[in-house]
Scaffold this motif. Sequence first.
Motif, PDB file in Angstrom:
ATOM      1  N   ASN A 173      50.542 -28.591  -0.604  1.00  8.53           N
ATOM      2  CA  ASN A 173      51.339 -27.939  -1.652  1.00  8.53           C
ATOM      3  C   ASN A 173      51.585 -26.457  -1.377  1.00  8.53           C
ATOM      4  OD1 ASN A 173      51.575 -30.293  -3.216  1.00  8.53           O
ATOM      5  ND2 ASN A 173      49.590 -29.910  -4.197  1.00  8.53           N
ATOM      6  N   ASN A 174      51.784 -26.131  -0.104  1.00  6.82           N
ATOM      7  CA  ASN A 174      52.078 -24.743   0.266  1.00  6.82           C
ATOM      8  C   ASN A 174      53.422 -24.599   0.971  1.00  6.82           C
ATOM      9  OD1 ASN A 174      49.744 -23.478  -0.744  1.00  6.82           O
ATOM     10  ND2 ASN A 174      48.553 -24.198   1.025  1.00  6.82           N
ATOM     11  N   HIS A 175      54.290 -25.591   0.823  1.00 11.06           N
ATOM     12  CA  HIS A 175      55.593 -25.533   1.484  1.00 11.06           C
ATOM     13  C   HIS A 175      56.580 -24.857   0.526  1.00 11.06           C
ATOM     14  CE1 HIS A 175      59.130 -26.654   3.765  1.00 11.06           C
ATOM     15  NE2 HIS A 175      58.354 -27.135   4.731  1.00 11.06           N
ATOM     16  N   LYS A 176      56.941 -23.617   0.863  1.00 14.96           N
ATOM     17  CA  LYS A 176      57.763 -22.824  -0.046  1.00 14.96           C
ATOM     18  C   LYS A 176      59.163 -23.418  -0.228  1.00 14.96           C
ATOM     19  CE  LYS A 176      56.918 -19.243   2.580  1.00 14.96           C
ATOM     20  NZ  LYS A 176      55.769 -19.745   3.370  1.00 14.96           N
ATOM     21  N   TYR A 177      59.765 -23.828   0.873  1.00 15.24           N
ATOM     22  CA  TYR A 177      61.146 -24.309   0.780  1.00 15.24           C
ATOM     23  C   TYR A 177      61.223 -25.643   0.044  1.00 15.24           C
ATOM     24  CZ  TYR A 177      66.009 -24.941   2.094  1.00 15.24           C
ATOM     25  OH  TYR A 177      67.369 -25.090   2.052  1.00 15.24           O
ATOM     26  N   ALA A 178      60.180 -26.448   0.098  1.00 17.93           N
ATOM     27  CA  ALA A 178      60.166 -27.704  -0.654  1.00 17.93           C
ATOM     28  C   ALA A 178      60.190 -27.428  -2.161  1.00 17.93           C
ATOM     29  CB  ALA A 178      58.937 -28.531  -0.286  1.00 17.93           C
ATOM     30  N   TYR A 179      59.390 -26.450  -2.592  1.00 15.82           N
ATOM     31  CA  TYR A 179      59.434 -26.052  -4.003  1.00 15.82           C
ATOM     32  C   TYR A 179      60.841 -25.564  -4.388  1.00 15.82           C
ATOM     33  CZ  TYR A 179      54.397 -26.261  -4.973  1.00 15.82           C
ATOM     34  OH  TYR A 179      53.118 -26.679  -5.194  1.00 15.82           O
ATOM     35  N   PHE A 180      61.422 -24.771  -3.486  1.00 16.71           N
ATOM     36  CA  PHE A 180      62.730 -24.180  -3.772  1.00 16.71           C
ATOM     37  C   PHE A 180      63.805 -25.258  -3.926  1.00 16.71           C
ATOM     38  CE2 PHE A 180      66.704 -22.074  -2.481  1.00 16.71           C
ATOM     39  CZ  PHE A 180      66.695 -20.967  -3.318  1.00 16.71           C
ATOM     40  N   VAL A 181      63.828 -26.206  -2.998  1.00 18.58           N
ATOM     41  CA  VAL A 181      64.857 -27.251  -3.050  1.00 18.58           C
ATOM     42  C   VAL A 181      64.628 -28.190  -4.228  1.00 18.58           C
ATOM     43  CG1 VAL A 181      65.845 -29.211  -1.815  1.00 18.58           C
ATOM     44  CG2 VAL A 181      65.377 -27.081  -0.595  1.00 18.58           C
ATOM     45  N   LYS A 182      63.374 -28.508  -4.539  1.00 19.81           N
ATOM     46  CA  LYS A 182      63.105 -29.343  -5.713  1.00 19.81           C
ATOM     47  C   LYS A 182      63.586 -28.646  -6.992  1.00 19.81           C
ATOM     48  CE  LYS A 182      59.407 -31.848  -6.131  1.00 19.81           C
ATOM     49  NZ  LYS A 182      57.985 -32.282  -6.191  1.00 19.81           N
ATOM     50  N   GLY A 183      63.432 -27.336  -7.046  1.00 22.16           N
ATOM     51  CA  GLY A 183      63.946 -26.586  -8.191  1.00 22.16           C
ATOM     52  C   GLY A 183      65.460 -26.656  -8.273  1.00 22.16           C
ATOM     53  N   LEU A 184      66.125 -26.565  -7.120  1.00 21.90           N
ATOM     54  CA  LEU A 184      67.589 -26.670  -7.117  1.00 21.90           C
ATOM     55  C   LEU A 184      68.051 -28.040  -7.587  1.00 21.90           C
ATOM     56  CD1 LEU A 184      68.498 -24.891  -3.739  1.00 21.90           C
ATOM     57  CD2 LEU A 184      68.709 -23.974  -6.053  1.00 21.90           C
TER      58      LEU A 184
END
Length: 434
Positions: free
Chosen positions: A38-49
């Motif tokens: 749970n430290n993948h920054k871009y995965a959080y970003f894309v899930k938010g999008l």
Amino acid sequence: MIDCPPGSRSWLLHARYVRGEHTDCLELADDLQRATQNNHKYAYFVKGLVLMDAGKYQEALERFHSCIRLQPQDPEPLKQVAKCLFHQNRYQLSLEAYLEADKLSKHPDPEIYCALAECACQLGDLARGAEWARAGVQAGGGERAASLQARLLLAAGDIGAALAAYDQALASDACGADTLAAAGALRLRAGDPRRAFQLLGAALAQQPTQHAAALALAAMMMQHRDLDAALARLKAALTAHPTCVAAHANLGLALMAKKKYVAALTCLQRAASAAPLSWRAAHDLGLALLVCRRPASAFCRLAAAAALHPSQPYTVLLIGVVLERLGDNRADSAYTRAAALAPGDALIRLNLAGRHARADRLMEAVEEAAATATLLQKEEKPDPHLASMLATLLAQLRAAGVELSRLPTDIPAADVALVDTAATPEEDMAADEV
């Protein structure tokens, strides 16, 4: 942009998002999160999008906040947080988030400045919004920033500055149909029909279904009595937007000018039904019913229009005409009220003079005729039809033996013959439902 570690599958995540493969995108994001604890920054970003695109703004906010915790110096997640707050109508919080993103940004960001301008507009601070939009233009925001600046200046009442902003946008960028239509409509409002026609024509050439440009061009054509061309434009606007109230209303007025009364009443009734709280739609329908000699129905519509907009003098004037045709003695009050609302309007004062003359109040008619003549003299280009009606009224007063020495001698020349609608033969129209 979010900083991604080399060798990751972030490129695949991005590709699936931009292709609209949201289900696969979320599955890949979950895989990347499990692989990185749970430290993948871009995965959080894309899930938010993805969640924001689906309208799940609160869940999207949580993902963007997780991204901010992992990379606090990146302005991109903070911009998305501000966008989610804006969609939730939390404009003050959105503005503060955009200001924080602006502090983190290493260079002037026109997207942030335009968003700040929109937040300020929603909060009612038009002057500050215009300043941010101007900063967006200077930062290279192009058409979006320039058109936003023009709209905010126009909302603040500064038409000259709004025109200058549109001119700057048209000179520096290849603008789209919406901006061309807005600039053309403003040029028409500012009294420059030639330039307005060029801009509106360019908007329609670029996008034939641009209904705002079609409506503005139709209005120009109706002013020049080119009814067939106006009808073609209005039908095109209705093809693109079948529920457009303004298009239905203008189409009804154009058909009424061509004496196609049944079709005109249908269009105006459709406009009034689609916008029951629009005083203009009720006013136009009342006018059409009055022309069709249905005064009782006209009174109902005009009374509704007056209730919605009590300070509109022409609505009150038409109510006076309707009451006079119905034989109601309250017509005098309506005529007087209309003159009180617009004492400098020659048409209203002339109608009041005619009402006094028909009621055998000849001295009052002379006074109102003198006021009308004075108003016409002050105009650079007096309306020839009004001048003709005034001359006819004065001739009738002289025939009645009234002394007209108090009237101005240099009444504007009348080139148009008077048409007395009360004396025209009755046409084949439906009787009123009295």
